[in-house]
Scaffold this active site. Structure first.
Site, PDB file in Angstrom:
ATOM      1  N   GLU A 176       0.816  -1.216   0.000  1.00 22.78           N
ATOM      2  CA  GLU A 176       0.000   0.000   0.000  1.00 22.78           C
ATOM      3  C   GLU A 176       0.850   1.267   0.000  1.00 22.78           C
ATOM      4  O   GLU A 176       0.648   2.174   0.822  1.00 22.78           O
ATOM      5  CB  GLU A 176      -0.973  -0.040   1.173  1.00 22.78           C
ATOM      6  N   ASN A 197       1.094   5.733   7.278  1.00 20.80           N
ATOM      7  CA  ASN A 197      -0.295   5.385   7.553  1.00 20.80           C
ATOM      8  C   ASN A 197      -0.521   3.979   8.091  1.00 20.80           C
ATOM      9  O   ASN A 197      -1.565   3.715   8.663  1.00 20.80           O
ATOM     10  CB  ASN A 197      -1.120   5.563   6.278  1.00 20.80           C
ATOM     11  N   HIS A 415     -18.083 -10.906   4.961  1.00 18.47           N
ATOM     12  CA  HIS A 415     -16.807 -10.258   5.292  1.00 18.47           C
ATOM     13  C   HIS A 415     -16.158 -10.975   6.465  1.00 18.47           C
ATOM     14  O   HIS A 415     -16.790 -11.198   7.490  1.00 18.47           O
ATOM     15  CB  HIS A 415     -17.019  -8.786   5.649  1.00 18.47           C
ATOM     16  N   HIS A 416     -14.884 -11.336   6.278  1.00 20.63           N
ATOM     17  CA  HIS A 416     -14.083 -11.954   7.339  1.00 20.63           C
ATOM     18  C   HIS A 416     -12.845 -11.097   7.571  1.00 20.63           C
ATOM     19  O   HIS A 416     -11.886 -11.159   6.784  1.00 20.63           O
ATOM     20  CB  HIS A 416     -13.637 -13.367   6.935  1.00 20.63           C
ATOM     21  N   GLU A 417     -12.848 -10.293   8.606  1.00 15.45           N
ATOM     22  CA  GLU A 417     -11.622  -9.606   9.015  1.00 15.45           C
ATOM     23  C   GLU A 417     -10.893 -10.503  10.001  1.00 15.45           C
ATOM     24  O   GLU A 417     -11.350 -10.715  11.116  1.00 15.45           O
ATOM     25  CB  GLU A 417     -11.916  -8.248   9.640  1.00 15.45           C
ATOM     26  N   HIS A 485      -8.062  -8.958   0.967  1.00 11.44           N
ATOM     27  CA  HIS A 485      -7.425  -7.667   1.212  1.00 11.44           C
ATOM     28  C   HIS A 485      -6.250  -7.865   2.166  1.00 11.44           C
ATOM     29  O   HIS A 485      -6.205  -8.817   2.921  1.00 11.44           O
ATOM     30  CB  HIS A 485      -8.433  -6.678   1.777  1.00 11.44           C
ATOM     31  N   GLU A 486      -5.288  -6.920   2.087  1.00 13.30           N
ATOM     32  CA  GLU A 486      -3.977  -7.111   2.723  1.00 13.30           C
ATOM     33  C   GLU A 486      -3.424  -8.489   2.311  1.00 13.30           C
ATOM     34  O   GLU A 486      -3.040  -9.287   3.150  1.00 13.30           O
ATOM     35  CB  GLU A 486      -4.054  -6.994   4.253  1.00 13.30           C
ATOM     36  N   GLU A 504      -7.008  -6.918  -3.134  1.00 11.68           N
ATOM     37  CA  GLU A 504      -6.554  -5.538  -2.988  1.00 11.68           C
ATOM     38  C   GLU A 504      -5.095  -5.503  -3.457  1.00 11.68           C
ATOM     39  O   GLU A 504      -4.837  -5.517  -4.639  1.00 11.68           O
ATOM     40  CB  GLU A 504      -6.713  -5.103  -1.531  1.00 11.68           C
ATOM     41  N   GLU A 510      -9.658   3.809  -0.187  1.00  9.45           N
ATOM     42  CA  GLU A 510      -9.876   4.256   1.189  1.00  9.45           C
ATOM     43  C   GLU A 510      -8.810   5.241   1.668  1.00  9.45           C
ATOM     44  O   GLU A 510      -9.042   6.022   2.594  1.00  9.45           O
ATOM     45  CB  GLU A 510      -9.950   3.066   2.145  1.00  9.45           C
TER      46      GLU A 510
END
Length: 705
Positions: A176, A197, A415-417, A485-486, A504, A510
């Site tokens: 990122e 960030n 969604h699975h964080e 993502h990540e 991602e 974002e």
């Protein structure tokens, strides 16, 4: 600049004379534009060179490995056998940028054996396409070599020019970063070691992540990456700025003194170079997916490419939150009544997104923050066990939401964080995917924010490569597609496992909402199209209409025009595309919303009409289901006029084209909402000039009359 002191042909003859037997060590592309030569030095060290259009683009570059506890693979080899072959097939993507993919290459297979008493063996295989090359190492089964503990891989790319290079740092934890544009000799990745960030950044060397794209003075375009990354460590490229040399630098672990552990036999990922004399052909290249194995899942018709809305952007703006307002006492949760009153994933709010999606030809709704645990993961050292993936917050009635969505013809996206707590997620995957199967959910967005647990592992090391891949393979057992993502970088595994739909793996939308450095500049996406997008689909979440965020975050904004936000649905490819803004912002702008309603996500053909890396790009795509065409063009901070020729349309057919373009006074910062919408009739060969504002773009829907 580095000059070749010994002509290539003399180099090959010199080293060839050291071989007792003559072997074929050269292979060309089917169109003869690319040539790869392989040979050994007199010490038995393997090397290769690459020529493009009769010019050396990769000079003498050595190959080898450092091992733990045993002798390295760097010299004392002889060529045991070498052979060439040709392969040509056409395979079909179940979903993708096009239906038919030509997989045509010439192969050189070199079998090496040590001259020492161990007689260990190593094969090196080159596949040479018209659009580039891929090569990998194969460790065959053998008596004197059972396990490889690889300390590092020494694959070199010895370049012959100080290329203009588009790069991000060789970070072991995140991709990122904003792209930098410098000469190869001026790359300084270590200046970004302290990311503004995100806390989990780790940049140990002056290295770059891949894909890294370069442009030469004569128009030669190169992009370096890898394909079929399975049970291996991700590769960064260490930069020798003085000698213009790139060398593989594998991502390691703090828990071992080696970077890869494999039992023989095995193969490494393919090391890839996309090669072209123009920028558009880089995007059209299918080198990366072609180097992967065919589909192992069979029928994946249970996944439908779609557009989606969701409870996501409002949380980045601060309108709502992921957490509900609960407290945790050991293993039990106490409902505090949602004290802050801002929880976004509540039944009523999600139904609002379902209604909007059903009304506007949008197939899915992503629900983030639906499950307990969000209060207790950021900043916590031990995040194992914080989340489960089956327990909703009290204000989210999953039974009612899924019933309502089905009634409306809309699919809920799970969604699975994981919070990078990998052991918790691994243990719960069967239960989590079974819940999705119960409710008819076929897509999941997974997240890995934070430092990896177990401690000492990095997002891009072998441990996590296996975790990401195994999670997707497990998901397929439950008819679930994964948008990570990540993530680990895309390497074309979507061919082998088509349920790996998107990811991602870049600095996404974002960052415009909360980054402290001004967000993504106008040049960001015209670089991304020729770098990150070469590796595979991107979940970039376009479609922001409320550019300035005045109601929520007056110090932040999206640095594009609204017309460019529409163009991104065509330019940035993904089989799932989010209409990311809030429902109320779309309802206030029904005319530009029409393009989002109309645009496809699954393509029959893709044509890159023009482009220059980092400056601009225009892409036309034909939708599979309807045959309609859509065109998108974007530019950087410079205004420009793009001339289009509609030579991709059918003969003897008239089309209605609806054009969404920057207004006369549009500007990404000063006037981003200025947009003109007009209808014209076009046919094959029609011409059109479109003016793009600074940070602007245009989108066109084209349908048969």
């Amino acid at each position: 600049m580095k000059f070749n002191l010994i002509p290539l042909i003399l180099t090959v003859l010199f080293f060839s004379c050291n071989q007792k037997e003559k072997h074929i060590t050269e292979v060309t592309s089917p169109n003869k534009d690319i040539t790869v030569n392989f040979n050994l030095t007199k010490e038995g060290q393997p090397f290769y060179t690459v020529m493009f259009n009769n010019k050396t683009v990769v000079d003498t570059s050595f190959l080898g490995f450092d091992f733990k506890e045993i002798e390295d693979f760097d010299k004392n080899f002889k060529i045991k056998n070498a052979s060439t072959s040709t392969f040509n097939e056409t395979w079909q993507m179940p979903w993708g940028e096009q239906i038919d993919v030509v997989n045509h290459y010439n192969e050189l297979r070199v079998e090496l054996e040590e001259t020492s008493e161990l007689n260990r063996k190593l094969n090196i295989v080159f596949k040479v396409y018209d659009d580039g090359i891929g090569f990998r190492y194969e460790f065959p089964e053998q008596a004197n070599f059972k396990e490889a503990l690889i300390k590092d891989e020494h694959t070199e790319f010895n370049l012959t020019e100080d290329y203009k290079t588009f790069w991000i740092p060789g970070d072991w934890d995140i991709y990122e970063h904003l792209y930098n544009t410098t000469k190869l000799s001026e790359i300084d990745a270590l200046q970004f070691a302290n990311h503004k960030n995100l806390a989990q950044t780790y940049i140990p060397e002056n290295a770059v992540n891949t894909p890294v794209t370069m442009v030469g003075t004569d128009g030669t375009h190169l992009s370096f990456h890898e394909a079929a990354l399975i049970d291996y460590s991700g590769m960064t490229l260490k930069v020798d700025t003085e000698n213009l040399d790139l060398k593989s630098n594998l991502v390691g672990s703090e828990n071992t003194d080696y970077k890869v552990k494999r039992m023989l036999p095995f193969e490494t990922p393919w090391r890839t170079i996309q090669i072209s004399d123009n920028a558009p052909e880089l995007i059209e290249s299918k080198l990366i997916v072609n180097l992967n194995e065919p589909n192992k899942l069979g029928d994946v018709s249970w996944f439908t490419p779609m557009k989606y809305t969701g409870v996501w952007w409002e949380m980045h703006l601060g309108k709502s939150s992921w957490d509900y307002g609960m407290t945790q006492n050991m293993s039990t949760w106490t409902d505090t009544g949602g004290a802050h009153g801002k929880h976004g994933a509540n039944t009523e709010n999600v139904k609002r997104f379902i209604d909007f999606s059903a009304k506007n030809n949008i197939g899915g709704v992503l629900v983030e923050g639906w499950n307990t645990g969000w209060e207790h993961w950021i900043g916590f050292e031990d995040r194992e066990g914080v989340f489960d993936f089956v327990t909703p917050y009290p204000d989210y009635d999953i039974d009612e939401v899924t019933r309502y969505a089905k009634e409306k013809g809309v699919e809920i996206i799970m969604h699975h964080e994981t919070s990078a707590a990998t052991e918790t997620y691994t243990k719960q995957q069967d239960t989590a995917y079974a819940l999705m199967q119960k409710y008819g959910m076929h897509s999941v967005k997974s997240g890995y924010v934070g430092k990896i647990l177990p401690k000492g592992e990095y997002h891009h090391g072998q441990y996590m490569v296996n975790h990401y891949n195994n999670a997707a393979i497990k998901a397929a057992e439950y008819d679930v597609a994964v948008n990570a993502h990540e993530p680990i970088k895309a390497t074309g595994l979507r061919r082998t496992y088509p349920n790996i739909i998107s990811r991602e793996g870049l600095r996404g939308q974002e960052f415009n909402a909360w980054a402290s450095d001004g967000g993504n500049p106008p040049e960001h996406l015209p670089i991304v199209a020729f770098t990150r997008m070469l590796s595979g689909p991107i979940d970039y979440t376009p479609g922001i209409f409320n550019i300035k965020f005045d109601e929520y975050k007056p110090d932040n904004q999206v640095n594009t025009t609204i017309a460019q936000q529409l163009a991104l649905y065509v330019v940035i490819y993904s089989p799932i595309q989010m209409a990311a803004d809030l429902v109320e912002h779309y309802e206030a702008n029904p005319e530009p919303l029409q393009f989002i309603k109309d645009v496809g996500v699954n393509w029959q053909k893709t044509k890159v009409l023009n482009g220059e890396v980092g400056d601009y790009v225009t892409i036309a795509r034909q939708e599979r289901e309807t045959g309609d065409w859509f065109v998108g063009g974007i530019t950087d901070e410079n205004a420009r006029t793009i001339d289009l020729i509609f030579d991709f349309l059918d003969e003897n057919q008239s089309y209605e084209a609806i054009i969404y373009k920057d207004g006369d006074n549009a500007h990404w910062d000063e006037n981003p909402l200025d947009i003109i919408i007009e209808k014209i009739e076009v046919s094959k060969g029609s011409n059109l000039s479109v003016k793009l504002a600074e940070g602007g773009g245009f989108a066109i829907s084209i349908k048969k009359v």
